[in-house]
Motif scaffolding. Structure first.
Motif, PDB file in Angstrom:
ATOM      1  N   PRO A 571      -4.914   9.362  62.920  1.00  0.00           N
ATOM      2  CA  PRO A 571      -6.249   8.786  62.855  1.00  0.00           C
ATOM      3  C   PRO A 571      -6.063   7.350  63.540  1.00  0.00           C
ATOM      4  O   PRO A 571      -5.275   6.894  63.422  1.00  0.00           O
ATOM      5  N   ASP A 622     -10.125  10.951  63.532  1.00  0.00           N
ATOM      6  CA  ASP A 622      -9.060  11.735  63.112  1.00  0.00           C
ATOM      7  C   ASP A 622      -8.676  12.969  63.445  1.00  0.00           C
ATOM      8  O   ASP A 622      -9.639  13.379  64.590  1.00  0.00           O
ATOM      9  N   GLY A 623      -8.008  13.880  63.026  1.00  0.00           N
ATOM     10  CA  GLY A 623      -7.770  15.263  63.676  1.00  0.00           C
ATOM     11  C   GLY A 623      -8.907  16.068  63.638  1.00  0.00           C
ATOM     12  O   GLY A 623      -8.953  17.241  64.441  1.00  0.00           O
ATOM     13  N   SER A 624     -10.090  15.958  63.037  1.00  0.00           N
ATOM     14  CA  SER A 624     -11.188  16.778  62.994  1.00  0.00           C
ATOM     15  C   SER A 624     -12.071  16.389  64.258  1.00  0.00           C
ATOM     16  O   SER A 624     -12.977  17.215  64.143  1.00  0.00           O
ATOM     17  N   GLU A 625     -11.704  15.471  64.851  1.00  0.00           N
ATOM     18  CA  GLU A 625     -12.778  15.317  66.294  1.00  0.00           C
ATOM     19  C   GLU A 625     -12.823  16.479  67.021  1.00  0.00           C
ATOM     20  O   GLU A 625     -11.602  17.223  67.134  1.00  0.00           O
ATOM     21  N   GLY A 626     -13.588  16.769  67.772  1.00  0.00           N
ATOM     22  CA  GLY A 626     -13.794  17.989  68.516  1.00  0.00           C
ATOM     23  C   GLY A 626     -12.825  18.114  69.652  1.00  0.00           C
ATOM     24  O   GLY A 626     -11.532  18.523  69.301  1.00  0.00           O
ATOM     25  N   LYS A 628      -9.918  17.811  72.191  1.00  0.00           N
ATOM     26  CA  LYS A 628      -8.536  17.102  72.338  1.00  0.00           C
ATOM     27  C   LYS A 628      -8.503  16.120  73.415  1.00  0.00           C
ATOM     28  O   LYS A 628      -7.965  15.127  73.388  1.00  0.00           O
ATOM     29  N   THR A 656      -2.338  14.606  67.134  1.00  0.00           N
ATOM     30  CA  THR A 656      -1.898  14.316  65.703  1.00  0.00           C
ATOM     31  C   THR A 656      -0.729  14.400  65.349  1.00  0.00           C
ATOM     32  O   THR A 656      -0.316  13.933  64.544  1.00  0.00           O
TER      33      THR A 656
END
Length: 801
Positions: A571, A622-626, A628, A656
């Motif tokens: 994040p 955070d890692g939930s972003e669409g 990469k 991540t």
């Protein structure tokens, strides 16, 4: 005509020469001398070289009607040119002088020469008639005197001194005693009384002999008739009457009233008065006598300048059958009055007068004269107006030289009108004037001068080739070719012929090629002006041509922003700086002031600093972003008109864990401590911020030092080198250019930049019109106070981020 022996002529001829005043010579020569008779060595006596007579235009002027004398310019000898009759030239005047004027030039000089004409005994005594008839009554007592008409001699002096002799006889003798006026009267004296019955007529010969050598004589027959009865002649109460009359005495004025008495009675005692028959006709036209009363009056004009003295023989005769007569002499002296206006004339005038003539130069020779005598004929000469660079200098008697008295300047006064006035000393004084026009000719004594000591010109870059950018103008107060001006650019220090040219006749400056602000910011040179005089004079002026920037370069984005992929571990906190867009603009000022903004379609979670170009996060990631890998499209714009822009793409990869980082990212080896990528970026940012701050602090220090240095040194030396305009502001910074630019100063002998970093506070004002720089405009130095600058201009050779 008498022929004189050569030896005797040489003894009689008097040759005397002396200098008087400004150069008078006096010679003498006998009248009736043959043509070619030597008079004097005039060139030697005047101090002139014979060889200079022709080059110096030697000439001699005679005031008379004839040229009695001439000068041989080959040997400088004055000789007789024509026959001279002293009696014809001067009549009975004792002084007979011929006045000559000699003029030479280069330099101009004037001489006065007098030649005295000596009398010779070439005229015999002459009686007016061949015989004189007298009537003498018998019984007249012995001692009675009878006036005879004397002879006249045209000569003067001893040559005219007459002695009289009477032929031998028993009754008469001569009495030629001296009268009170020192003139001889011939009187026949009766020694023995006459007897008509013994001899009614007597014939005698009267001989007159002059005093010359050889002596000359003249004779007259005396016929004496013996009369009867009337034996007492009229007798005047005095033998000589002396009268003084003013000239211009009015006609009809009574001169005197003569009185004669006769002892006889009746008709023999009645007297009639009349002038002697031998009286000259002009005398009879000037005076009249009343035959009954003896009154003498003026009937003509008396002029002292014509005749100064009158001698009138008066006869008183009775009316007896054998008339007897008495005689007296009336001497009239004419007194001078101031009735003649002085005359002034110019003998020589040298014009036009060069303005560089030194004081003392002779401009003209002026002569003044007055026919009156005494104080009435004494004259003085003066100039009007008195405030002028000329003055009169008396050279000899009534001759004056007009000379330069002060330096001349044609540019102040091109010509002078001089009034020369001559005035006598009579009462009241009389005067006359002449006007002289003295033009002053020009010499080349003024150099061309420009209206200003220097000119400042502003020219926008990208001008068309051959564009007229400015006009310099010089003036010259001289005239003709001395004021004909040509212009050229002094290229002794810098070769400017490929940039600027000047029209040689009108002073127009032309830009020969388009100017590029990014290559050349300043041209400083001298324009020279030269006149066309024989000794040409020059003037010069300094011209500063400032090239003004235009927005002709779009921002350039460094390609390294797109070549590398930025790895960002999530994040991430809001405001985290991901990277920075590097862009440059070759322009300067507002044209190089860059701003950054995101293209709307690709804004996403990203934000960019408007003036810094730093890309940061708007919120936490955070890692939930669409995706990469995300692309950030940044638009870079300048502030010029028209506005130019460029785009830059920044690729960001969200990771991540550290295993997803590409192999080109440095990982710690065994035994090394691990530093996250975010910390590495922060360290780089800190180092960059410290570098910029250090440079800013260094710039401030150099600026202060240069400001102190500029106060001690009035002018700054410019030379070719790299320069880019940088301006600090509250909202951001100008971008920095690594392009090469130059400042060409034609008046500086030094070249090259002195340091890599220089703070420059310009002393040349910038004129702004509606937000744009004026093209080809000259700005006065004082106008710098009227303009505000956003910041200070900082010139650096190269900036490396």
């Amino acid at each position: 005509m008498l022929t004189w022996p050569k030896g005797l002529l040489q003894l009689v001829l008097l040759h005397t020469a002396w200098k008087m005043g400004s150069g008078q010579l006096h010679y003498s020569v006998l009248e009736e001398s043959q043509r070619g008779t030597f008079v004097g060595r005039i060139a030697q006596d005047l101090g002139l070289e014979v060889s200079d007579l022709v080059p110096r235009m030697f000439r001699m002027l005679s005031k008379g009607e004839k040229d009695y004398f001439e000068v041989n310019v080959q040997n400088g000898i004055l000789f007789v040119n024509s026959r001279i009759d002293r009696e014809e030239l001067c009549a009975k005047n004792a002084d007979c002088v011929v006045h000559l004027e000699v003029i030479v030039e280069k330099p101009l000089r004037f001489f006065h020469v007098e030649v005295e004409i000596k009398d010779i005994n070439d005229n015999a005594p002459i009686f007016s008639e061949r015989e004189q008839i007298l009537s003498i009554a018998e019984l007249i007592t012995s001692g009675t005197q009878f006036l005879l008409e004397g002879a006249s001699d045209a000569d003067i002096g001893t040559n005219a001194l007459l002695a009289y002799k009477l032929s031998p006889n028993n009754h008469f003798s001569l009495d030629s005693g001296t009268d009170e006026d020192e003139s001889k009267s011939i009187v026949l004296v009766l020694n023995i009384a006459l007897d008509r019955e013994e001899s009614p007529v007597h014939h005698l010969v009267l001989t007159a002999t002059d005093g010359g050598e050889p002596k000359l004589t003249g004779t007259v027959q005396l016929v004496i008739h013996v009369l009867d009865v009337n034996d007492n002649p009229p007798v005047f109460n005095q033998a000589v009457y002396k009268i003084k009359l003013l000239e211009n005495t009015a006609s009809g004025t009574l001169v005197t009233d003569l009185n004669a008495t006769d002892l006889d009675e009746g008709i023999n005692g009645e007297i009639s008065y009349f002038f002697s028959n031998k009286l000259p006709l002009n005398f009879k036209n000037t005076f009249s006598i009343n035959s009954n009363t003896g009154e003498i009056r003026v009937i003509g004009k008396l002029d002292y300048e014509d005749i100064k003295f009158y001698e009138l023989q008066i006869v008183a005769e009775d009316k007896g059958s054998s008339a007897l007569s008495g005689h007296c002499k009336l001497l009239i002296e004419v007194l001078d009055m101031n009735d003649n206006i002085p005359e002034v004339s110019v003998n020589s005038l040298s014009v036009p007068l060069p303005e560089d003539d030194t004081p003392g130069t002779v401009v003209a020779i002026i002569s003044a004269s007055d026919k009156d005598s005494g104080t009435n004929g004494q004259v003085s000469c003066f100039l009007w107006p008195t405030e002028q660079p000329f003055r009169l200098v008396s050279t000899f008697k009534n001759y004056y030289s007009l000379i330069v008295g002060a330096p001349l300047d044609r540019e102040e006064v091109a010509e002078y009108k001089i009034v020369v006035t001559v005035q006598d000393q009579g009462i009241p004084p009389l005067s006359s004037s002449i006007s002289l026009l003295v033009p002053i000719s020009d010499v080349n004594d003024n150099a061309p001068a420009f209206t200003q000591p220097s000119y400042t010109v502003f020219v926008k870059e990208n001008n068309p080739p051959g564009a007229h950018i400015f006009t310099v103008s010089a003036s010259d107060p001289d005239v003709a070719e001395n004021a004909l001006i040509t212009y050229w650019i002094d290229e002794k220090l810098w070769p400017l012929s490929s940039y600027i040219s000047v029209h040689s006749e009108n002073g127009k400056l032309y830009a020969l090629q388009p100017l590029d602000y990014e290559e050349l910011k300043l041209l400083e040179f001298q324009v020279r002006a030269k006149d066309a005089g024989l000794r040409s004079l020059c003037g010069n002026v300094t011209v500063q041509v400032f090239v003004m920037d235009e927005n002709d370069n779009a921002p350039a984005v460094s390609r390294r922003n797109e070549e590398n992929l930025i790895l960002l571990m999530v994040p991430v906190m809001p405001g985290h700086i991901v990277g920075k867009i590097h862009a440059l603009d070759a322009d300067s000022g507002y044209n190089a002031w860059l701003s950054y903004e995101l293209v709307e379609e690709s804004s996403g979670p990203w934000a960019v600093g408007q003036y810094s170009g730093e890309v940061s996060t708007k919120y936490s990631l955070d890692g939930s972003e669409g995706s990469k890998i995300q692309s950030v499209l940044v638009l870079v714009k300048d502030h010029g008109k028209p506005q130019l822009s460029a785009t830059a793409t920044l690729s960001v990869s969200l990771v991540t864990n550290t295993h997803a980082i590409k192999t080109d990212i440095h990982l710690p080896r065994s035994g090394e401590s691990f530093m996250p990528l975010v910390d590495l970026v922060n360290i780089y940012l800190i180092i960059a911020i410290c570098s910029v701050s250090s440079l800013f602090l260094l710039a401030i220090l150099i600026y202060v030092a240069l400001r102190c240095h500029c106060k001690a040194k009035e002018t700054m030396v410019y030379g070719p080198g790299t320069a880019t305009l940088v301006c600090a502001s509250e909202v951001g910074s100008w971008s920095y250019s690594n392009r090469q630019s130059h400042i060409l100063a034609g008046v500086s002998a030094e070249a090259g930049a002195k340091s890599d970093l220089m703070i420059f506070s310009p002393n040349v004002p910038v004129s702004v019109n509606n937000g744009e720089f004026m093209n080809g405009t000259e700005m006065p130095p004082d106008s710098a106070k009227e303009h505000n600058f956003i910041g200070y201009f900082i010139f650096i050779d190269k900036f490396i981020l």
